[in-house]
Design an enzyme around this catalytic site. Structure first.
Site, mmCIF file in Angstrom:
data_model
loop_
_atom_site.group_PDB
_atom_site.id
_atom_site.type_symbol
_atom_site.label_atom_id
_atom_site.label_comp_id
_atom_site.label_asym_id
_atom_site.label_seq_id
_atom_site.Cartn_x
_atom_site.Cartn_y
_atom_site.Cartn_z
ATOM 1 N N PRO A 1 1.098 -1.541 -0.164
ATOM 2 C CA PRO A 1 -0.036 -0.208 0.023
ATOM 3 C C PRO A 1 0.853 1.541 0.003
ATOM 4 O O PRO A 1 1.902 1.449 0.273
ATOM 5 C CB PRO A 1 -0.772 0.144 1.133
ATOM 6 C CG PRO A 1 0.314 -0.901 2.359
ATOM 7 C CD PRO A 1 0.700 -2.082 1.383
ATOM 8 N N ASP A 2 0.464 2.315 -0.834
ATOM 9 C CA ASP A 2 0.809 3.474 -0.665
ATOM 10 C C ASP A 2 0.747 3.919 0.649
ATOM 11 O O ASP A 2 0.100 5.833 0.838
ATOM 12 C CB ASP A 2 0.087 4.261 -2.070
ATOM 13 C CG ASP A 2 1.323 6.044 -2.159
ATOM 14 O OD1 ASP A 2 2.202 6.137 -2.114
ATOM 15 O OD2 ASP A 2 0.675 6.303 -2.429
ATOM 16 N N ILE A 3 1.632 3.813 1.555
ATOM 17 C CA ILE A 3 1.719 4.369 3.512
ATOM 18 C C ILE A 3 3.106 4.635 3.592
ATOM 19 O O ILE A 3 2.853 4.353 4.405
ATOM 20 C CB ILE A 3 0.375 3.643 3.673
ATOM 21 C CG1 ILE A 3 1.010 2.117 4.448
ATOM 22 C CG2 ILE A 3 -1.201 3.790 3.761
ATOM 23 C CD1 ILE A 3 -0.061 1.295 5.173
#
Length: 308
Positions: free
Chosen positions: A77-79
């Site tokens: 995920p883009d975190i």
């Protein structure tokens, strides 16, 4: 600066030094007025970006090393789950097989002390610019908008981060841009402009304004107001959602850098998925052949240096 032509598409290692590449972005903007960038998330996508040509010979000026696409190709995920070391490894893969400048998506930049070292690494590699966003806490992709909580950093804290980054760089070619998330977070135009002025005063080489609205009105409104600031510097736009505007139109409104931030990885996933589904459905790969490059093409895409 070395640029490949249509007659020289077999990939060879580019003839460009880190110093030349790093300084090329400023020179291109000075010469052309604005530049365009396309995301590259691997060596292969870097080759595509550098060698792509429009019908009239148009080409991309630089690559964009995106946090979103770097995370996506790792199925994460883009975190900020992909750490800086892994991100820089992807940058190195792209830089090794291209000659055009690179702009790095630095997410929040981390703590000021950490950002200091990130800048040193990027500058040494030959990256031309880094963009960091004025958010804090667990990262949420900006395209969620207000669907998820977007927490903005305190202005003095982000100013310190910018100042630390600028103090870390050795030469004058490397640039740091402050990414403004006020419109994304729903804080409005006035807050975005206030932050723009503050971050420019802290030493940022320019700002990036972001919006998820499809009509682009708030971007155009921001640019109109931003252009009147006495300390105005370069501005970056990322027309992922408001993509009805051409690069020329965005430049005429005030943009110096236009980034196509994620289109290649978005194109690759459905293409691979369709081929995989076709093979499962037909129990053979013949039906997928029309969507594939030939085996010979993939074998000869990269020059192996043997002269064959």
């Amino acid at each position: 600066m070395f640029r490949r032509t249509a007659s020289n598409l077999m990939m060879r290692f580019p003839n460009v030094t880190s110093d030349v590449r790093r300084g090329a972005l400023k020179k291109l903007i000075a010469e052309k007025g604005y530049v365009n960038a396309m995301e590259a998330h691997s060596g292969l996508s870097g080759i595509i970006v550098e060698n792509a040509r429009g019908e009239n010979g148009e080409q991309f000026d630089c690559t964009w090393s995106s946090s979103l696409t770097s995370s996506t190709v790792m199925a994460k995920p883009d975190i900020e789950t992909v750490d800086t070391t892994a991100r820089l490894r992807i940058c190195d893969e792209v830089l090794e097989v291209t000659s055009i400048p690179m702009i790095y998506d630095g997410d929040t930049g981390g703590h000021p002390e950490v950002f200091h070292f990130t800048v040193k690494s990027l500058e040494r590699m030959g990256v031309s610019a880094c963009i960091i966003e004025d958010k804090t806490g667990l990262k949420q992709n900006s395209l969620y908008g207000t669907e998820r909580k977007q927490s903005l950093a305190e202005i003095p804290d982000f100013q310190e981060k910018i100042a630390r980054g600028k103090a870390a760089q050795v030469g004058d070619d490397f640039m740091i841009f402050a990414r403004l998330e006020a419109l994304i977070a729903g804080w409005g135009q006035e807050e975005a402009l206030k932050r723009a002025e503050a971050f420019l005063e802290a030493g940022a080489d320019g700002v990036m304004i972001h919006s998820k609205e499809k009509d682009g009105k708030e971007i155009m409104d921001f640019l109109e107001a931003y252009n009147k600031l006495p300390n105005r510097k370069m501005v970056v736009v990322v027309p992922t959602t408001y993509n009805s505007f051409t690069e020329k139109e965005l430049h005429e409104a005030g943009a110096s850098i236009i980034i196509h931030a994620n289109q290649l990885v978005r194109a690759a996933y459905p293409a691979m998925q369709n081929v995989a589904n076709s093979i499962l459905t037909n129990h053979r790969s013949k039906e997928a052949d029309e969507h594939l490059m030939s085996v010979k093409q993939i074998l000869t895409l990269i020059d192996d240096g043997t002269g064959n």
